[in-house]
Write a protein that holds these residues in place. Structure first.
Motif, PDB file in Angstrom:
ATOM      1  N   ARG A 144      -3.438   7.527   0.154  1.00 37.73           N
ATOM      2  CA  ARG A 144      -2.064   7.805   1.185  1.00 37.73           C
ATOM      3  C   ARG A 144      -0.727   8.603   0.560  1.00 37.73           C
ATOM      4  NH1 ARG A 144      -1.460   2.086   0.876  1.00 37.73           N
ATOM      5  NH2 ARG A 144      -0.520   2.522  -1.547  1.00 37.73           N
ATOM      6  N   ASP A 145      -0.326   8.466  -1.571  1.00 42.30           N
ATOM      7  CA  ASP A 145       0.892   8.607  -1.630  1.00 42.30           C
ATOM      8  C   ASP A 145       0.545  10.251  -2.013  1.00 42.30           C
ATOM      9  OD1 ASP A 145       1.380   5.679  -1.170  1.00 42.30           O
ATOM     10  OD2 ASP A 145       0.537   5.342  -3.401  1.00 42.30           O
ATOM     11  N   ARG A 146      -0.573  11.045  -2.295  1.00 45.85           N
ATOM     12  CA  ARG A 146      -0.800  12.338  -2.548  1.00 45.85           C
ATOM     13  C   ARG A 146      -1.802  13.038  -1.545  1.00 45.85           C
ATOM     14  NH1 ARG A 146       2.291  10.006  -5.414  1.00 45.85           N
ATOM     15  NH2 ARG A 146       2.217   9.405  -8.245  1.00 45.85           N
ATOM     16  N   ILE A 147      -2.522  12.793  -1.026  1.00 40.09           N
ATOM     17  CA  ILE A 147      -2.965  13.095  -0.263  1.00 40.09           C
ATOM     18  C   ILE A 147      -3.131  13.448   1.181  1.00 40.09           C
ATOM     19  CG2 ILE A 147      -5.667  14.014   0.583  1.00 40.09           C
ATOM     20  CD1 ILE A 147      -5.214  14.409  -2.177  1.00 40.09           C
ATOM     21  N   ILE A 148      -2.410  12.896   1.568  1.00 43.36           N
ATOM     22  CA  ILE A 148      -1.640  12.542   3.567  1.00 43.36           C
ATOM     23  C   ILE A 148      -0.358  13.359   2.694  1.00 43.36           C
ATOM     24  CG2 ILE A 148      -1.054  11.385   5.050  1.00 43.36           C
ATOM     25  CD1 ILE A 148      -3.738  11.295   5.008  1.00 43.36           C
ATOM     26  N   THR A 149       0.081  14.509   4.294  1.00 43.65           N
ATOM     27  CA  THR A 149       1.435  14.969   4.405  1.00 43.65           C
ATOM     28  C   THR A 149       1.973  14.297   5.634  1.00 43.65           C
ATOM     29  OG1 THR A 149       0.664  16.121   3.224  1.00 43.65           O
ATOM     30  CG2 THR A 149       2.601  16.762   4.500  1.00 43.65           C
ATOM     31  N   PRO A 150       2.840  13.631   5.703  1.00 43.05           N
ATOM     32  CA  PRO A 150       3.150  13.048   7.035  1.00 43.05           C
ATOM     33  C   PRO A 150       2.867  13.222   7.824  1.00 43.05           C
ATOM     34  CG  PRO A 150       3.923  11.802   5.097  1.00 43.05           C
ATOM     35  CD  PRO A 150       3.104  12.451   4.290  1.00 43.05           C
ATOM     36  N   ALA A 151       3.447  13.460   8.992  1.00 43.27           N
ATOM     37  CA  ALA A 151       3.947  14.302  10.383  1.00 43.27           C
ATOM     38  C   ALA A 151       5.095  13.951  10.492  1.00 43.27           C
ATOM     39  CB  ALA A 151       3.400  14.441  11.432  1.00 43.27           C
ATOM     40  N   ASN A 152       5.955  12.939  10.072  1.00 38.25           N
ATOM     41  CA  ASN A 152       6.820  11.920  10.422  1.00 38.25           C
ATOM     42  C   ASN A 152       7.128  10.951   9.910  1.00 38.25           C
ATOM     43  OD1 ASN A 152       6.222   9.521  11.846  1.00 38.25           O
ATOM     44  ND2 ASN A 152       5.487  11.165  13.657  1.00 38.25           N
ATOM     45  N   ILE A 176       1.435  -1.688   5.337  1.00 41.32           N
ATOM     46  CA  ILE A 176       1.081  -0.098   5.188  1.00 41.32           C
ATOM     47  C   ILE A 176       0.313   0.419   3.994  1.00 41.32           C
ATOM     48  CG2 ILE A 176       1.488   2.300   5.819  1.00 41.32           C
ATOM     49  CD1 ILE A 176       0.363   1.444   8.477  1.00 41.32           C
ATOM     50  N   PRO A 177       1.670   0.077   3.081  1.00 38.19           N
ATOM     51  CA  PRO A 177       1.731   0.181   1.725  1.00 38.19           C
ATOM     52  C   PRO A 177       0.355  -0.337   1.070  1.00 38.19           C
ATOM     53  CG  PRO A 177       3.980  -0.657   1.818  1.00 38.19           C
ATOM     54  CD  PRO A 177       2.735  -0.142   3.222  1.00 38.19           C
ATOM     55  N   ALA A 178       0.306  -1.565   1.268  1.00 36.89           N
ATOM     56  CA  ALA A 178      -0.571  -2.425   0.504  1.00 36.89           C
ATOM     57  C   ALA A 178      -1.467  -2.717   0.199  1.00 36.89           C
ATOM     58  CB  ALA A 178      -0.480  -3.900   1.848  1.00 36.89           C
ATOM     59  N   ASP A 179      -2.813  -3.665  -0.472  1.00 34.79           N
ATOM     60  CA  ASP A 179      -3.261  -2.936  -1.814  1.00 34.79           C
ATOM     61  C   ASP A 179      -4.563  -3.956  -1.092  1.00 34.79           C
ATOM     62  OD1 ASP A 179      -2.423  -1.412  -3.633  1.00 34.79           O
ATOM     63  OD2 ASP A 179      -2.210  -2.609  -5.068  1.00 34.79           O
ATOM     64  N   ILE A 180      -5.269  -3.082  -0.145  1.00 31.34           N
ATOM     65  CA  ILE A 180      -6.777  -4.088   0.164  1.00 31.34           C
ATOM     66  C   ILE A 180      -7.734  -4.741  -0.685  1.00 31.34           C
ATOM     67  CG2 ILE A 180      -8.133  -4.073   1.978  1.00 31.34           C
ATOM     68  CD1 ILE A 180      -7.161  -1.344   3.869  1.00 31.34           C
ATOM     69  N   LEU A 181      -7.695  -5.810  -1.154  1.00 29.63           N
ATOM     70  CA  LEU A 181      -8.619  -5.514  -2.185  1.00 29.63           C
ATOM     71  C   LEU A 181      -9.786  -6.928  -1.140  1.00 29.63           C
ATOM     72  CD1 LEU A 181      -5.693  -7.843  -4.515  1.00 29.63           C
ATOM     73  CD2 LEU A 181      -6.869  -5.663  -4.460  1.00 29.63           C
TER      74      LEU A 181
END
Length: 699
Positions: free
Chosen positions: A285-293, A586-591
């Protein structure tokens, strides 16, 4: 650290240390990977203490289990490199140290073999925030050579592990976990379909003895490549274990002077599988994805299971209006809008609007969608071609594979290794994206390739990169008959994945739970499907369908005209809840939770600051025990007090079957984190194929 007898390097973040060491100028071994070591640890002592004893039946010296095990050094297992010269003769290099670069969080090691004129480079990069180590291998030659196998840097497997967990699957049944015992010999998995694949997701988790979702040591791997991979997990005759990942064997069709592996993403966890999962989720989410907006993730509507190929403007406009009233914020026009596309036998590659269905183009539909407050998305399958298409009639030579190949979904693949093919597809797609205000592409890939070919994957990446550069505002979803192309390589170029073509909420509950070992909510599309699922025939309650979709990036994919008033009300309520909470979810951790009841599949989505959480407890089948068992939570503050409440009490069983008075049926409770993690919450009795949802807030 370098001296005359050995060399050593270390990489650190707050949760792990990885130590590389080598005898003299040889390739290094990973001599330690695990919890952080003290800064002053003597690496020379670690190197010498790592060595195994020698006894009868062994060589006088144990061959190195290096980051690239060399056949030329009597290595008893699978080598990390298989290479031939252009005349077919094997090349067996002995690499020697040629330099090291240490810059910030990156270590790059250089090696060469003067006899074969080969150079090998290994790069390791740590990320202190996501706790992922990225490893990559490079091979260069003065003369063109044929590559059969190049592993990413090889990592030893832990000894205190009895099993490994890898990921299999099928169409509408992705992300199934396999547990395989370690034993002498090799666990070999290879995907030769030319895409990431439903069958062999490129991931591996190695739990140490006693590890669960929430506790214990575990090591995890993901190979970020979309063209098919090979995994080797081997226990050598001396008991050591090695783990190799690379492209599927013999994917490099042509001789070349330069080769490289994809990135291998590594992480160690000291709190069970969840530690691995959170590292992968955050890194993607924080390093690989490049958001479109920078807009919030929109509630998604896709028309596929409403109309399939039968596009009629007035019906689609009516459906769009109904979807917007339910809470949808994006409308996606799926397959059937182009060429003469009335079924799946025709028109792939003819990316021009069908004038029979849209005599005035897509403008009237897009205007209507925008008028309802939604953005507009569209379906493409850019890498594919039907024999019944204008392009195939003009350029049959642009299809990948032989003329008499077996078709898949009535189609062939275009040869994406050819620049002229990529230019043609780009021009057709760019024309549509330029003419119409399109914010989203569902990018599909509905057949396996006739043979694996690395040029095909690199060509597809190049097309995606070009479109992303020229249309940066357009978000792209990776779909391949559902989850057939999901990996960190494709996700560098896309922002969402279609996890599965199954909208069956029961199947989705299981798939989403397992996929969370690698994927965050933000990229994982999940839709409320039709009352009667089109892929399973199962009929499920609207509340269960809606809450399962709300576990991930929420959307709808049904004909909204089928909904009754009750179903509309439930869907609106759950959608409203998702919108209200998405900023922190959206930025939460799924445990993943360790459920005492095997029938209950439960997860905890925890805000990054620990201030709030939501529990989704899905009951997949009838419980063996008559009364519900307590559900332990995880990663809470031990001494903090939390208010916990059940937010969907109306979804419960009738009073004749749920006759008790658990406090959560009536009101919220305020309890300590210690109690929630040790005793756990006891939920009311419920039917199978239902979901309890609890909200928690730190007071």
């Amino acid at each position: 650290m370098i001296d005359e007898t050995f060399q050593a390097w270390r990489l650190d973040d707050v949760r792990q240390t990885l130590v590389l060491a080598a005898r003299r100028t040889r390739l290094p071994e990973v001599v330690y990977w695990g919890p952080p070591l003290p800064k002053g640890e003597d690496l020379g002592t670690l190197y010498h203490a790592y060595a195994l004893d020698v006894t009868g039946g062994m060589l006088d010296e144990n061959p190195d289990l290096s980051i690239l095990p060399e056949a030329s050094r009597t290595f008893p297992g699978q080598p990390g490199l298989i290479l031939r010269a252009q005349d077919g003769s094997p090349l067996l290099p002995k690499f020697c140290f040629d330099g090291a670069d240490e810059t910030g969080d990156t270590l790059t090691l250089h090696y060469k073999d003067d006899d074969t004129n080969l150079r090998y480079t290994a790069r390791f990069q740590t990320d202190p925030d996501t706790r992922i180590i990225t490893a990559k291998a490079f091979l260069d030659s003065d003369d063109p050579v044929h590559l059969h196998w190049l592993s990413a840097p090889v990592i030893p497997g832990p000894q205190l592990s009895d099993e490994m967990i890898d990921v299999a699957g099928r169409w509408t049944g992705e992300f199934q976990l396999n547990r395989t015992a370690w034993s002498p010999g090799m666990r070999y998995r290879e995907n030769r379909t030319g895409r990431t694949g439903h069958e062999h997701f490129p991931g591996l988790i190695v739990p140490c003895r006693g590890a669960t979702n929430t506790q214990g040591h575990a090591y995890a791997f993901h190979y970020g490549w979309s063209g098919g991979h090979k995994m080797i997990a081997e226990e050598l005759p001396d008991g050591r274990r090695q783990i190799q990942f690379g492209h599927a064997a013999r994917m490099e069709v042509n001789a070349a002077k330069h080769f490289e592996s994809a990135s291998l993403y590594l992480t160690f966890s000291d709190d069970g599988l969840n530690g691995c999962a959170v590292a992968f989720q955050r890194h993607l989410r924080d390093r690989i994805i490049t958001p479109a907006n920078d807009k919030p993730r929109p509630v998604h509507y896709n028309c596929w299971e409403a109309v399939y190929f039968d596009h009629k403007l007035d019906i689609l406009q009516d459906i769009a209006t109904r979807a917007a009233k339910l809470g949808a914020e994006r409308f996606v026009l799926d397959d059937g809008w182009f060429g003469q596309r009335d079924d799946d036998t025709t028109s792939l590659s003819d990316w021009q609007v069908d004038p029979r269905k849209y005599p005035d183009g897509l403008g009237p539909l897009i205007d209507h969608v925008h008028g309802e407050g939604m953005t507009f998305g569209i379906w493409f399958e850019p890498e594919m071609i039907n024999e019944d298409s204008d392009l195939h009639r003009a350029h049959p030579d642009w299809a990948l594979g032989s003329e008499d190949q077996t078709l898949g979904r009535q189609q062939k693949a275009l040869n994406m290794g050819l620049p002229e093919v990529r230019d043609f597809v780009y021009d057709r797609m760019a024309a549509i994206l330029t003419e119409y205000p399109i914010d989203y592409i569902k990018w599909d890939h509905n057949r396996v390739l006739p043979a694996p070919d690395a040029d095909q994957t690199r060509g597809s990446y190049a097309l995606l990169d070009r479109l992303r550069e020229d249309f940066p505002h357009v978000e792209i979803e990776s779909c391949a008959s559902g989850g057939g192309r999901i990996d960190f390589g494709i996700m560098k170029r896309t922002q969402r994945v279609w996890l599965s073509d199954s909208n069956d909420a029961l199947e989705r509950l299981k798939m989403q739970h397992n996929a969370a070992l690698f994927l965050p909510m933000s990229v994982t599309g999940s839709h409320v499907g039709p009352r009667k699922c089109h892929t399973s025939g199962r009929i499920l309650d609207i509340s269960f369908r809606a809450w399962v979709a709300a576990q991930r990036h929420m959307g709808f994919e049904m004909d909204p005209r089928e909904l009754n008033e009750h179903e509309e009300a439930v869907l609106k309520d759950v959608t409203s809840w998702w919108k209200h909470n998405r900023d922190w979810l959206i930025p939460a951790d799924i445990l993943r939770l360790d459920s005492a009841d095997p029938a209950v599949i439960a997860e905890q989505q925890l805000a990054r600051d620990g201030s709030k959480f939501v529990i989704f407890a899905g009951k997949a089948e009838t419980s063996d025990q008559i009364a519900p068992r307590p559900l332990r939570l995880t990663r809470l503050f031990h001494d903090a007090t939390y208010r916990v409440r059940l937010i969907n009490r109306e979804s419960g069983a009738p009073a004749t079957l749920s006759r008790g008075t658990p406090v959560l049926k009536e009101k919220a409770i305020e309890v300590s984190g210690a109690w929630l993690m040790t005793q756990g919450v006891t939920l009311p009795w419920s039917f199978p194929e239902s979901m309890w949802v609890l909200e928690g807030e730190r007071l």
